[in-house]
Design a protein around this motif. Structure first.
Motif, mmCIF file in Angstrom:
data_model
loop_
_atom_site.group_PDB
_atom_site.id
_atom_site.type_symbol
_atom_site.label_atom_id
_atom_site.label_comp_id
_atom_site.label_asym_id
_atom_site.label_seq_id
_atom_site.Cartn_x
_atom_site.Cartn_y
_atom_site.Cartn_z
ATOM 1 N N LEU A 198 0.835 -1.206 0.000
ATOM 2 C CA LEU A 198 0.000 0.000 0.000
ATOM 3 C C LEU A 198 0.868 1.255 0.000
ATOM 4 C CD1 LEU A 198 -2.853 -0.971 2.486
ATOM 5 C CD2 LEU A 198 -3.078 -0.553 0.020
ATOM 6 N N ALA A 199 1.911 1.266 0.855
ATOM 7 C CA ALA A 199 2.806 2.425 0.905
ATOM 8 C C ALA A 199 3.508 2.615 -0.437
ATOM 9 C CB ALA A 199 3.818 2.257 2.036
ATOM 10 N N ALA A 200 3.929 1.518 -1.057
ATOM 11 C CA ALA A 200 4.587 1.612 -2.366
ATOM 12 C C ALA A 200 3.630 2.167 -3.415
ATOM 13 C CB ALA A 200 5.108 0.238 -2.786
ATOM 14 N N ARG A 201 2.363 1.759 -3.353
ATOM 15 C CA ARG A 201 1.383 2.275 -4.313
ATOM 16 C C ARG A 201 1.145 3.771 -4.116
ATOM 17 N NH1 ARG A 201 -2.782 -2.780 -3.777
ATOM 18 N NH2 ARG A 201 -1.424 -4.295 -4.785
ATOM 19 N N ILE A 202 1.135 4.222 -2.856
ATOM 20 C CA ILE A 202 0.990 5.661 -2.597
ATOM 21 C C ILE A 202 2.148 6.416 -3.243
ATOM 22 C CG2 ILE A 202 1.143 7.435 -0.786
ATOM 23 C CD1 ILE A 202 -0.442 5.482 1.033
ATOM 24 N N LEU A 203 3.371 5.932 -3.039
ATOM 25 C CA LEU A 203 4.542 6.590 -3.623
ATOM 26 C C LEU A 203 4.512 6.521 -5.148
ATOM 27 C CD1 LEU A 203 7.373 5.410 -1.203
ATOM 28 C CD2 LEU A 203 6.237 7.640 -1.275
ATOM 29 N N GLY A 204 4.129 5.371 -5.693
ATOM 30 C CA GLY A 204 4.054 5.231 -7.146
ATOM 31 C C GLY A 204 3.026 6.156 -7.757
#
Length: 143
Positions: free
Chosen positions: A77-83
């Protein structure tokens, strides 16, 4: 701290958003392409994420955000926010290239701007928030 500090800051912020505030990426209208788009956003975000120890976002022992990244679902989820943030910024810059070049020219010429000067400059160049079509290959930055 430069770029390294920026990466650590956004990684920590995304970890807090997921772990402390139960947030995830912004809802997107993906026309049934969720299974294609979300992994791409996650890949971009994972490439951005800081992976340092000694108090950094990945330090489970000393940093509470480290526990968030130890959970694979929360890390995703955190990676998707950054992406998602990266794709939005990439699209914004591409859409507003001429205006951003004008801003850069003024900053180079004047060397520094303060308060209202900066606000006036930003207002004067006509920056626009573009619509993002995640189904178009041109939307995605080359990595």
């Amino acid at each position: 701290m430069g770029v390294g500090g920026d990466v650590q800051s956004v990684t920590t912020a995304a970890g807090f958003m997921v772990g402390a505030a139960s947030m995830g990426p912004e809802p997107l209208d993906l026309d049934g392409k969720r299974d294609e788009v979300m992994p791409r956003l996650e890949e971009i975000g994972t490439r951005i994420m800081a992976r340092t120890g000694a108090g950094g976002p990945a330090d489970v022992e000393h940093n509470p955000v480290g526990a968030v990244f130890a959970d694979p679902e929360k890390r995703a989820l955190a990676a998707r926010i950054l992406g998602q943030a990266y794709v939005q910024a990439h699209t914004f810059v591409a859409h507003n290239r001429a205006a951003i070049e004008r801003i850069a020219d003024v900053v180079v010429e004047r060397r520094e701007l303060f308060g209202d000067e900066l606000v006036e400059l930003l207002a004067s160049v006509g920056l626009e928030r573009p619509a993002i079509d995640y189904s178009r290959e041109e939307t995605w930055p080359r990595l």
